[in-house]
Motif scaffolding. Sequence first.
Motif, short mmCIF file in Angstrom:
data_model
loop_
_atom_site.label_atom_id
_atom_site.label_comp_id
_atom_site.label_asym_id
_atom_site.label_seq_id
_atom_site.Cartn_x
_atom_site.Cartn_y
_atom_site.Cartn_z
N GLY A 56 1.22 -1.34 0.15
CA GLY A 56 -0.13 -0.19 -0.27
C GLY A 56 0.53 1.39 -0.10
N GLY A 57 2.22 1.61 0.27
CA GLY A 57 2.86 2.24 1.26
C GLY A 57 3.53 2.48 -0.53
N LEU A 58 4.01 1.50 -1.19
CA LEU A 58 4.71 1.33 -2.06
C LEU A 58 3.78 2.03 -3.48
CD1 LEU A 58 7.15 -1.55 -2.38
CD2 LEU A 58 7.01 0.90 -1.88
N LEU A 59 2.65 1.69 -3.31
CA LEU A 59 1.38 2.40 -3.99
C LEU A 59 1.30 3.54 -4.38
CD1 LEU A 59 -0.36 1.63 -6.65
CD2 LEU A 59 -2.07 0.77 -5.04
N LYS A 60 1.23 4.08 -3.47
CA LYS A 60 0.99 5.29 -3.08
C LYS A 60 2.97 5.77 -3.68
CE LYS A 60 0.04 5.35 1.32
NZ LYS A 60 0.26 6.97 2.55
N ALA A 61 3.07 5.08 -3.75
CA ALA A 61 4.67 6.36 -3.33
C ALA A 61 4.28 6.96 -5.51
CB ALA A 61 5.92 5.38 -3.60
N CYS A 62 4.30 5.58 -5.81
CA CYS A 62 3.80 4.86 -7.42
C CYS A 62 3.17 6.89 -7.76
CB CYS A 62 3.71 4.42 -8.02
SG CYS A 62 5.04 2.52 -8.21
N PHE A 63 1.98 6.48 -7.65
CA PHE A 63 1.33 7.90 -8.06
C PHE A 63 1.88 9.57 -7.10
CE2 PHE A 63 -1.58 4.95 -8.40
CZ PHE A 63 -2.14 5.46 -9.00
#
Length: 366
Positions: A305-312
């Motif tokens: 979840g944290g890495l997905l947010k980081a992509c955005f």
Amino acid sequence: MSDAAAFETRDDGGARVLALSGRLDTGDAAEIWSRLVREAASGGAVIDLARLEAVDTTGATLLLVAEAAAPGNAIRNASPRVADVLARVRTARDAPQPKPPARLGPLTLLGRMTWNAGRAGLDSVAFLGELTLIALGTLARPWRLRFREVLRHLDEAGTRAFPLTVLLGFLLGVILAFQSAIPLRRFGAEIFVPNLVGISLLRELGPLMAGVILSGRTGSAYAAELGTMSVNEEVAALRVMGIDPMALLVLPRVLAGVIVMPVLSLLLTLAGLAGMALIMGVFGFPLTTVLNQLSQWLELTDLMGGLLKACFFGLAIAAIGCRAGLGAGRGPRAVGDAATGAVVGGIVSIILLDGLFAVIYERLGL
């Protein structure tokens, strides 16, 4: 060389005459200004310019001020050249002055701000749509993408940011662990510090602080580079040559931002966990205890979840930086304003996105 301007006062048949001679320029006008105006203020004076050879605009202004100092004053015997300067200065003086802009009321100011915000929003949507079309076209024809440019931006935005990211992450972990241990010690619950710090870094603080780093370093750099190119008309030259600046300049930078942001987030999180482990060791907890707490409470969904947010976050920061650079105006402040707008816009965007993801994750039960 003609003599400097001078004047004398004499009576001519009962009339008081102020006779000027020489050249009346700015320097001479300053020297005789107060005396000439004081003599002319008595009224009924004839300002005789028969021996005045030349005059500039400052001198002409002095003569007109002396003429208007009292009723009955009059300028006489001016040569055609002097009369022409006097006429031009008199015309400029008597011309209607532009009215100051009317002060806008609160409702008008609100409407203007709303209109400007709406136009900026539409421009941003158009920019994002154009970027999406370029990205989709590049997927169909990947050879159009300049991979060397992507690698260069990956190095600048990622590799060179590693030392700062590690330092900031380590200090953040130290501060969080220390500040969390102080209140938990009152209840004998220091053992839960790894849980608190680990979840905070993985889900929130890791991506958020990495986004701040990327916005401050890379977003401002993108805006400054593209802003300089816009000011120097290089972007316009690319369009004239038939080269799309979005494909050549924007897409590699945005792609690099999307790729590097999860890496920075993970690196900052690991450094923060290392700092937390150091503080726990100072408090007397061995490393195995810290690792056991992390393994029991942290899940893979927290990391993903944290890495997905980081992509955005990376997408938003890079796009805003490029948009600010391409939209830079003209003048010496254009590049600085573009860089400032990129940093502010990037930080605000990641905070808004973080709040949006928090709502989405809560609804999904993640």
